[in-house]
Design an enzyme around this catalytic site. Structure first.
Site, PDB file in Angstrom:
ATOM      1  N   ASN A   6     -51.345 -29.348  17.926  1.00 47.78           N
ATOM      2  CA  ASN A   6     -51.005 -30.532  17.281  1.00 47.78           C
ATOM      3  C   ASN A   6     -52.209 -31.598  17.010  1.00 47.78           C
ATOM      4  O   ASN A   6     -52.657 -32.166  17.937  1.00 47.78           O
ATOM      5  CB  ASN A   6     -49.900 -31.222  18.067  1.00 47.78           C
ATOM      6  N   LYS A   8     -52.442 -33.943  15.539  1.00 42.25           N
ATOM      7  CA  LYS A   8     -52.316 -35.619  15.473  1.00 42.25           C
ATOM      8  C   LYS A   8     -52.775 -36.295  14.086  1.00 42.25           C
ATOM      9  O   LYS A   8     -53.157 -35.637  13.380  1.00 42.25           O
ATOM     10  CB  LYS A   8     -52.252 -36.170  16.989  1.00 42.25           C
ATOM     11  N   HIS A  91     -41.200 -35.721  18.568  1.00 42.34           N
ATOM     12  CA  HIS A  91     -42.317 -35.567  19.463  1.00 42.34           C
ATOM     13  C   HIS A  91     -42.304 -37.225  20.009  1.00 42.34           C
ATOM     14  O   HIS A  91     -41.675 -37.980  19.366  1.00 42.34           O
ATOM     15  CB  HIS A  91     -43.700 -35.593  18.710  1.00 42.34           C
ATOM     16  N   GLU A  93     -44.112 -39.452  20.637  1.00 39.97           N
ATOM     17  CA  GLU A  93     -44.850 -40.273  20.091  1.00 39.97           C
ATOM     18  C   GLU A  93     -44.133 -40.986  18.766  1.00 39.97           C
ATOM     19  O   GLU A  93     -44.186 -42.133  18.480  1.00 39.97           O
ATOM     20  CB  GLU A  93     -46.191 -40.180  19.242  1.00 39.97           C
ATOM     21  N   GLU A 161     -42.218 -31.647  26.668  1.00 38.94           N
ATOM     22  CA  GLU A 161     -43.580 -32.529  26.697  1.00 38.94           C
ATOM     23  C   GLU A 161     -43.221 -33.754  27.719  1.00 38.94           C
ATOM     24  O   GLU A 161     -42.666 -34.569  27.094  1.00 38.94           O
ATOM     25  CB  GLU A 161     -44.014 -32.790  25.333  1.00 38.94           C
ATOM     26  N   GLY A 167     -51.725 -36.821  26.689  1.00 44.98           N
ATOM     27  CA  GLY A 167     -53.002 -37.358  26.617  1.00 44.98           C
ATOM     28  C   GLY A 167     -53.535 -38.221  27.805  1.00 44.98           C
ATOM     29  O   GLY A 167     -54.300 -39.102  27.560  1.00 44.98           O
ATOM     30  N   SER A 204     -51.536 -32.580  28.263  1.00 43.82           N
ATOM     31  CA  SER A 204     -52.816 -32.310  28.561  1.00 43.82           C
ATOM     32  C   SER A 204     -53.253 -30.788  29.146  1.00 43.82           C
ATOM     33  O   SER A 204     -53.853 -30.451  30.065  1.00 43.82           O
ATOM     34  CB  SER A 204     -53.125 -32.962  30.130  1.00 43.82           C
TER      35      SER A 204
HETATM   36  P1  13P Z   1     -52.235 -33.603  24.681  1.00 43.18           P
HETATM   37  O1  13P Z   1     -52.594 -32.151  24.878  1.00 43.18           O
HETATM   38  O2  13P Z   1     -53.460 -34.375  23.907  1.00 43.18           O
HETATM   39  O3  13P Z   1     -51.886 -34.332  26.125  1.00 43.18           O
HETATM   40  O4  13P Z   1     -51.089 -33.672  23.726  1.00 43.18           O
HETATM   41  C1  13P Z   1     -49.952 -33.087  23.984  1.00 43.18           C
HETATM   42  C2  13P Z   1     -49.021 -33.175  22.675  1.00 43.18           C
HETATM   43  O5  13P Z   1     -48.596 -34.181  22.650  1.00 43.18           O
HETATM   44  C3  13P Z   1     -48.813 -32.128  21.913  1.00 43.18           C
HETATM   45  O6  13P Z   1     -47.795 -32.436  20.949  1.00 43.18           O
END
Ligand code: 13P
Length: 241
Positions: A6, A8, A91, A93, A161, A167, A204
């Site tokens: 992803n 982002k 997601h 976010e 997740e 993150g 992560s």
């Molecule tokens: P990270 O791997 O940066 O923690 O992000 C995970 C994520 O949100 C994947 O969709």
């Protein structure tokens, strides 16, 4: 195994092109499926470069209507038209910053399936919810509200997740991942007896911890930050060997 990157809201077009060309060259183990999820604006470019490779492309979100006056939105019909295989739904976010609800995720799942795109439904709890012993309740409510009484395909993908691991550099421990993914599988299978669920872990994941997270009940990874480096992403893919 399925390993999705992803991206982002990262990269500009020159990075996306150079990155995809390098990605095409990496060696992928036979039983591992790889996908990348760039921003909408680079989907075509990346898909063209990766065409004919073993790496598929998907989107990070969508709207649930096919077309119409929905300024700024992108529909599953449009994603299908670009040949997208995957689309993230719910997601954290999107839930936290853009107020996406379980009702929205449900509509997106329905619409994506109608167009033959695989939804990847993301679920997970905050640290406060986990510490209050509410992990199980949060995850089951997200699953029920998004998937109950829908007609699913033979296979469906869910990503666990935990928000506290996204993150942050804090990866969930293998035991925590095993517990959560097994709860997810049980709930999902109880709702949909004829569907095989692929349950991914995200939060992560990196080249150092991926191997330890390949455990019973984890069918793959949804990788954020570490998928933005070809070297790191390919090491994660290698760990699935
Ligand atoms: P990270 O791997 O940066 O923690 O992000 C995970 C994520 O949100 C994947 O969709």
């Amino acid at each position: 195994m399925v390993i999705l990157g992803n991206w982002k809201m990262n990269m500009v077009v020159s990075n996306a092109i150079a990155f995809s060309k390098r990605l095409r060259e990496i060696d992928i183990p036979e039983d591992v499926e790889i996908g990348v999820l760039p921003s909408y604006v680079y989907l075509s470019e990346v898909a063209n470069i990766l065409e004919g490779s073993r790496i598929s492309v998907g989107a990070q979100d969508c709207y649930y209507e096919d077309q119409g006056a929905f300024t700024g939105e992108v529909s599953p019909l449009q994603l299908k038209d670009l040949g997208m295989k995957w689309c993230l739904v719910g997601h954290s976010e999107r839930r936290q910053m853009f107020y996406e609800t379980d009702e929205d995720t449900r509509r997106k799942v329905v619409s994506l399936m109608r167009h033959g795109i695989n939804p990847v439904l993301c679920v997970g709890e905050t640290l406060a919810q986990r510490e209050a012993g509410r992990m199980f309740g949060i995850i089951s409510s997200q699953l029920f509200r998004s998937l109950e009484r829908l007609k699913l395909n033979d296979e469906f993908t869910i990503a666990y997740e935990p928000i506290w691991a996204i993150g942050t550099g804090i990866t969930a421990k293998p035991k925590q991942v095993e517990e959560a993914t097994s709860v997810i599988r049980q709930i999902a299978e109880r709702m949909h007896r004829n569907t095989r669920f692929n349950v991914l872990y995200g939060g992560s994941v990196n080249e150092d911890n991926a191997k330890n997270l390949i455990i019973n009940g984890v069918d793959g990874f949804l990788v954020g930050g570490a998928s933005l480096s070809v070297i790191r992403f390919s090491k994660i893919i290698d760990s699935a060997r």
